[in-house]
Design an enzyme around this catalytic site. Structure first.
Site, PDB file in Angstrom:
ATOM      1  CE  LYS A 114     -11.366 -19.096  33.551  1.00 34.84           C
ATOM      2  NZ  LYS A 114     -10.057 -18.668  33.402  1.00 34.84           N
ATOM      3  NE  ARG A 115     -17.573 -22.979  32.297  1.00 35.24           N
ATOM      4  CZ  ARG A 115     -18.299 -23.437  33.140  1.00 35.24           C
ATOM      5  NH1 ARG A 115     -19.237 -23.913  33.146  1.00 35.24           N
ATOM      6  NH2 ARG A 115     -17.531 -24.857  33.114  1.00 35.24           N
TER       7      ARG A 115
END
Ligand code: GLU
Length: 465
Positions: free
Chosen positions: A240-241
């Site tokens: 998700k980064r």
């Protein structure tokens, strides 16, 4: 359906509400959903909400609404739940107590430093120091076998062997009595009579421990299937980064749920043959865990987008208009929109792109995109605009005549239609790309079209001087 004495298939999806709903989670949910639907079994939704520090109610709601968006919801006879792991704490504690009473688990008061001091290593697993000390407080550890192997028969990965010697006596409850994931997850699966656990590969390392727990608690372990990780174009695990992973953001951008579902099903699986675009109802009977490829699956956003374009084009015109609705400004005339919608339907691959394609029809003046303006308003543009403006006063207002008129104006200045169109398109729509020009001019109407060419001419003269 005929009643049989075989236990019906019961699968589950057990997300932790610690963030936005990940596309990988959606893929796991869909694989489980297909299995439940094809067999008339049950899909149990269990929210693993025991990590109070990281859980938020809005993430639980996000999971439930994102699942509903891809077709997984309580209106279906295959759906059961949602259950909440936090409601089963009593059962978790009872299981820990039973394991202790049966001699399968024991209390332990060792700290990490104690173990390190004894073994001389940071990386050494627990050495079993408290195994036979008969303590009645401290964390609780499960007594793993000293010899042999634990064999996990996995429908995707095949037979995976875990030497027991390498498996330390792992912790199943903290010293305050609260159970750990590895135990709670098993107790819930037992409680919910789960027959198959289909989940992400990252949990494979928990599986031998969990299989031992099932057996120690006197139950038959489920059939396991660990489905492959999802990677980006650099072959890195989707995170998700780095990557866009929230199902919600795809929904908001204007991906159709049916395109998303189709694409997600192809992450590690395929219906066979050359066909990739296939509706859910046709995929369900074909889906088989033993056909899932264990190697990492590439999440190809470009391909997903192409799928979405195909699904958009396959909609009926009425449905296309309805699907565009959330992306249109409330003040925009729907009748006018309906006239150009079919032209847009063949061109966009995301519903959110509809705005930039049609806004010129509804705005007082088009929003001039500076790069488009600079590109189109080259020397000669002024003559084209002035010449065409002249013709617009009298030309018959249909796409064919509008086109012929521009061809003639272009020819008079030694320009082919393609070149002559550019300044007119920017004057009318504000951009160099968009819907077919002459249809757009027709829908815009004579007066407004003339107005726009005038505005562009004024702007052009103003910038030239
Ligand atoms: N709550 C776990 C997770 O979100 C699921 C574990 C499982 O599927 O067994 O990763």
């Amino acid at each position: 359906m005929t009643e049989t004495h075989e236990p019906a298939l019961r699968v589950r999806f057990a997300p932790s509400p610690t963030g936005m709903f990940h596309v990988g989670g959606a893929r796991s949910a869909l694989f489980n959903w297909a299995l439940a639907e094809q067999s008339g079994g049950r899909f149990v939704l269990r929210i693993e909400d025991t990590d109070a520090a990281r859980n938020r109610p809005e993430w639980t709601e996000g999971i439930i609404s994102a699942l509903a968006w891809i077709g997984i919801h309580g209106d279906s006879p295959y759906f059961e739940g949602p259950y909440f792991q936090s409601a089963y704490e009593e059962q978790h504690r009872a299981a820990v107590a039973k394991l202790i009473a049966d001699g399968r688990a024991y209390h332990c008061t060792c700290t990490r430093d104690d173990v390190k001091a004894r073994t001389g290593s940071e990386h050494q697993g627990y050495d079993g120091f408290c195994r036979d000390r008969g303590l009645s407080e401290g964390a609780v550890r499960f007594r793993t076998p000293d010899e042999g192997v634990t064999v996990v028969d996995d429908l995707v990965r095949g037979r995976v062997e875990f030497p027991n010697q390498a498996m330390e006596d792992f912790v199943i409850a903290r010293s305050d009595g609260s159970p750990l994931f590895v135990l709670a997850n098993v107790v819930d699966d037992m409680e919910m009579r789960i027959t198959q656990v289909v989940r992400a590969e990252e949990h494979l390392s928990n599986t031998p421990k969990q299989q031992l727990l099932w057996e120690a608690l006197g139950a038959t372990p489920p059939v396991w299937a660990h489905i492959p990780v999802i990677v980006n174009e650099k072959r890195q695990k989707l995170s998700k980064r780095r990557d866009k992973v929230a199902l919600e953001s795809y929904r908001d951008e204007g991906y159709l749920p049916e395109a998303m579902v189709n694409y997600l099903m192809l992450l590690g699986w395929g219906p066979g043959g050359d066909r990739e675009i296939m509706p859910w109802s046709e995929m369900v009977p074909l889906f088989k865990l033993s056909d899932v490829n264990p190697s990492p699956a590439f999440f190809d956003v470009k391909k997903l987008r192409a799928f979405n374009g195909e699904y958009i084009r396959a909609l009926s015109p009425e449905l296309f208009i309805a699907r565009c609705e959330p992306y249109l400004d409330p003040s925009w005339g729907r009748e006018t929109f309906a006239k150009v919608a079919p032209l847009a339907q063949t061109r966009i691959s995301l519903l959110s792109e509809i705005r930039d394609n049609v806004d010129f029809l509804f705005l007082e003046e088009p929003v001039f995109d500076q790069a488009s303006w600079d590109k189109a308003m080259k020397p000669g543009a002024e003559e084209i605009l002035a010449g065409y403006l002249d013709r617009l006063e009298t030309v018959s207002f249909d796409p064919e005549s509008l086109k012929t008129a521009l061809e003639e104006v272009g020819a008079a200045h030694g320009l082919k239609l393609g070149k002559a169109q550019a300044p007119v398109r920017v004057a009318i729509t504000g951009r160099t790309v968009g819907l077919p020009l002459f249809e757009s001019i027709e829908v815009l109407g004579r007066e407004r079209a003339i107005d726009r060419l005038r505005t562009a001419l004024t702007k052009l003269t103003a910038t030239a001087s």
